[in-house]
Design a protein around this motif. Sequence first.
Motif, PDB file in Angstrom:
ATOM      1  N   CYS A 159       0.797  -1.112  -0.054  1.00  0.00           N
ATOM      2  CA  CYS A 159       0.020  -0.020  -0.034  1.00  0.00           C
ATOM      3  C   CYS A 159       1.001   1.360  -0.197  1.00  0.00           C
ATOM      4  O   CYS A 159       0.433   2.381  -0.497  1.00  0.00           O
ATOM      5  N   ILE A 160       2.077   1.192   0.429  1.00  0.00           N
ATOM      6  CA  ILE A 160       2.975   2.294   0.418  1.00  0.00           C
ATOM      7  C   ILE A 160       3.461   2.670  -0.910  1.00  0.00           C
ATOM      8  O   ILE A 160       3.571   3.571  -1.204  1.00  0.00           O
ATOM      9  N   ASP A 161       3.676   1.436  -1.772  1.00  0.00           N
ATOM     10  CA  ASP A 161       4.458   1.461  -2.961  1.00  0.00           C
ATOM     11  C   ASP A 161       3.254   1.893  -3.818  1.00  0.00           C
ATOM     12  O   ASP A 161       3.255   2.771  -4.793  1.00  0.00           O
ATOM     13  N   ASP A 162       1.846   1.600  -3.527  1.00  0.00           N
ATOM     14  CA  ASP A 162       0.836   1.914  -4.372  1.00  0.00           C
ATOM     15  C   ASP A 162       0.251   3.256  -4.113  1.00  0.00           C
ATOM     16  O   ASP A 162      -0.476   3.962  -4.837  1.00  0.00           O
ATOM     17  N   CYS A 163       0.656   3.856  -2.863  1.00  0.00           N
ATOM     18  CA  CYS A 163       0.257   5.163  -2.582  1.00  0.00           C
ATOM     19  C   CYS A 163       0.431   6.387  -3.570  1.00  0.00           C
ATOM     20  O   CYS A 163       1.466   6.342  -4.223  1.00  0.00           O
ATOM     21  N   ARG A 164      -0.701   7.159  -3.680  1.00  0.00           N
ATOM     22  CA  ARG A 164      -0.531   8.034  -4.722  1.00  0.00           C
ATOM     23  C   ARG A 164       0.575   9.108  -4.160  1.00  0.00           C
ATOM     24  O   ARG A 164       1.166   9.828  -5.074  1.00  0.00           O
ATOM     25  N   LEU A 165       0.875   9.488  -2.945  1.00  0.00           N
ATOM     26  CA  LEU A 165       1.921  10.445  -2.348  1.00  0.00           C
ATOM     27  C   LEU A 165       2.968   9.934  -2.159  1.00  0.00           C
ATOM     28  O   LEU A 165       3.487   8.569  -1.804  1.00  0.00           O
ATOM     29  N   PRO A 166       4.194  10.693  -2.121  1.00  0.00           N
ATOM     30  CA  PRO A 166       5.747  10.268  -2.057  1.00  0.00           C
ATOM     31  C   PRO A 166       5.690   9.862  -0.274  1.00  0.00           C
ATOM     32  O   PRO A 166       5.069  10.534   0.558  1.00  0.00           O
ATOM     33  N   VAL A 167       6.232   8.515  -0.153  1.00  0.00           N
ATOM     34  CA  VAL A 167       6.347   8.325   1.265  1.00  0.00           C
ATOM     35  C   VAL A 167       7.983   8.403   1.421  1.00  0.00           C
ATOM     36  O   VAL A 167       8.773   7.762   0.892  1.00  0.00           O
ATOM     37  N   LEU A 168       8.222   9.114   2.583  1.00  0.00           N
ATOM     38  CA  LEU A 168       9.778   9.401   2.925  1.00  0.00           C
ATOM     39  C   LEU A 168      10.011   8.489   4.190  1.00  0.00           C
ATOM     40  O   LEU A 168       8.894   8.627   5.137  1.00  0.00           O
ATOM     41  N   VAL A 169      11.169   7.965   4.528  1.00  0.00           N
ATOM     42  CA  VAL A 169      11.025   7.360   5.886  1.00  0.00           C
ATOM     43  C   VAL A 169      12.523   7.623   6.329  1.00  0.00           C
ATOM     44  O   VAL A 169      13.403   7.992   5.676  1.00  0.00           O
ATOM     45  N   ALA A 170      12.562   7.870   7.916  1.00  0.00           N
ATOM     46  CA  ALA A 170      13.626   8.538   8.697  1.00  0.00           C
ATOM     47  C   ALA A 170      14.020   7.280   9.429  1.00  0.00           C
ATOM     48  O   ALA A 170      13.136   6.869  10.458  1.00  0.00           O
ATOM     49  N   ILE A 171      15.146   6.758   9.436  1.00  0.00           N
ATOM     50  CA  ILE A 171      15.424   5.666  10.167  1.00  0.00           C
ATOM     51  C   ILE A 171      16.860   5.898  11.149  1.00  0.00           C
ATOM     52  O   ILE A 171      17.593   6.437  10.731  1.00  0.00           O
ATOM     53  N   GLN A 172      16.381   5.482  12.449  1.00  0.00           N
ATOM     54  CA  GLN A 172      17.449   5.510  13.506  1.00  0.00           C
ATOM     55  C   GLN A 172      17.949   4.224  14.093  1.00  0.00           C
ATOM     56  O   GLN A 172      16.752   3.464  14.128  1.00  0.00           O
ATOM     57  N   GLY A 173      19.022   3.912  14.378  1.00  0.00           N
ATOM     58  CA  GLY A 173      19.328   2.699  14.942  1.00  0.00           C
ATOM     59  C   GLY A 173      19.084   1.402  14.237  1.00  0.00           C
ATOM     60  O   GLY A 173      19.276   1.647  13.016  1.00  0.00           O
ATOM     61  N   GLY A 174      18.403   0.312  14.736  1.00  0.00           N
ATOM     62  CA  GLY A 174      18.358  -0.796  14.026  1.00  0.00           C
ATOM     63  C   GLY A 174      17.124  -0.744  13.185  1.00  0.00           C
ATOM     64  O   GLY A 174      16.086  -0.570  13.671  1.00  0.00           O
ATOM     65  N   CYS A 175      17.274  -1.166  11.724  1.00  0.00           N
ATOM     66  CA  CYS A 175      16.309  -1.500  10.761  1.00  0.00           C
ATOM     67  C   CYS A 175      16.305  -3.026  10.673  1.00  0.00           C
ATOM     68  O   CYS A 175      17.361  -3.245   9.554  1.00  0.00           O
ATOM     69  N   ILE A 176      15.698  -4.059  11.362  1.00  0.00           N
ATOM     70  CA  ILE A 176      16.106  -5.240  11.296  1.00  0.00           C
ATOM     71  C   ILE A 176      14.758  -5.833  10.575  1.00  0.00           C
ATOM     72  O   ILE A 176      13.639  -5.786  10.721  1.00  0.00           O
ATOM     73  N   GLY A 177      15.217  -7.082   9.820  1.00  0.00           N
ATOM     74  CA  GLY A 177      14.325  -8.103   9.270  1.00  0.00           C
ATOM     75  C   GLY A 177      13.285  -7.224   8.278  1.00  0.00           C
ATOM     76  O   GLY A 177      13.389  -6.634   7.403  1.00  0.00           O
ATOM     77  N   GLY A 178      12.072  -7.492   9.183  1.00  0.00           N
ATOM     78  CA  GLY A 178      10.672  -6.698   8.517  1.00  0.00           C
ATOM     79  C   GLY A 178      10.966  -5.214   8.275  1.00  0.00           C
ATOM     80  O   GLY A 178      10.245  -4.532   7.311  1.00  0.00           O
ATOM     81  N   GLY A 179      11.770  -4.522   9.092  1.00  0.00           N
ATOM     82  CA  GLY A 179      12.251  -3.150   8.584  1.00  0.00           C
ATOM     83  C   GLY A 179      12.874  -2.765   7.430  1.00  0.00           C
ATOM     84  O   GLY A 179      12.432  -1.929   6.703  1.00  0.00           O
ATOM     85  N   VAL A 180      13.191  -3.766   6.762  1.00  0.00           N
ATOM     86  CA  VAL A 180      14.136  -3.613   5.409  1.00  0.00           C
ATOM     87  C   VAL A 180      13.002  -3.789   4.406  1.00  0.00           C
ATOM     88  O   VAL A 180      12.965  -2.981   3.675  1.00  0.00           O
TER      89      VAL A 180
END
Length: 282
Positions: free
Chosen positions: A106-127
């Motif tokens: 749904c993020i890929d399909d969303c009409r709006l740009p989606v920006l993500v801000a990552i701190q610390g660990g981005c593990i497993g499903g986070g990727v």
Amino acid sequence: MSYECFKVEISDNIAHVVLNRPDKRNNMNPAFWKELPAIIKDIDYGSKARVIVISSTGPHFTAGLDVSSFASVTDPINQADEKTKRLQSGTAFYDNVLEMQGAFNCIDDCRLPVLVAIQGGCIGGGVDLITSCDIRYATEDAFLTIFETNIGMTADVGTFPRLVKLIPEGYVKEMAYTGRKVGAEEAKTMGLINQVYKDQKTMLEAVMVIAADIASKAPLAVYGCKKMINYARDHNTTDSLDYIAIWNATHLKVEEIQEAMVANTEKRPGNFVDLPKSRKQG
């Protein structure tokens, strides 16, 4: 509306969606998979913002899948007995994974740009999550890991189909085969992260400036950009050129172009029309 896993704030055409279970390292429990697509679709379908920023709380962006809930993913709904459960378990697992994939689709399909801000660990499903977003930013202490390999799994919620289109295949295979931690600067070198910041406060301030810049542009034009970039990613050049010609033949608005030019000349914000509410709403 209140959520178990998220906090949502909308201001100045920017929707800020925050993972909000720092005591659990923002792991992805059953509620997460239902709330995230509901939030994204509500913002998109209701045309409540022009850009979405996803961030997190606590020392880590997310610890990935809540392993305590993993045992139930093969359980059929309303199972009759152990034999039925055993026979239906594969199909139940398949259905569950499709639902989880949908939370990020749904993020890929969303009409709006989606920006993500990552701190610390981005593990497993986070990727899986961050690869479905349009633009990625990180703090110096951030790291990414395809952790599923380390626990005897193959990542299945979206990492591989998207990651191989973001960075060279050799990087993807190394990350996948080893399950090692990839630091923010290395991820930037790969092309996975756009920019690295010294800490989360600095990162969020900078990302919000970028989001505001995007929100100041004509929403119809930005939507077209996302649509065309995603289409070109998945199709050949000839098909993509044809599609963008057809798209502009139906979507290009001279009034919006004129307003953008006048606004730039007069050094003022443009008075642009928002995206229409989606008929998918409700």
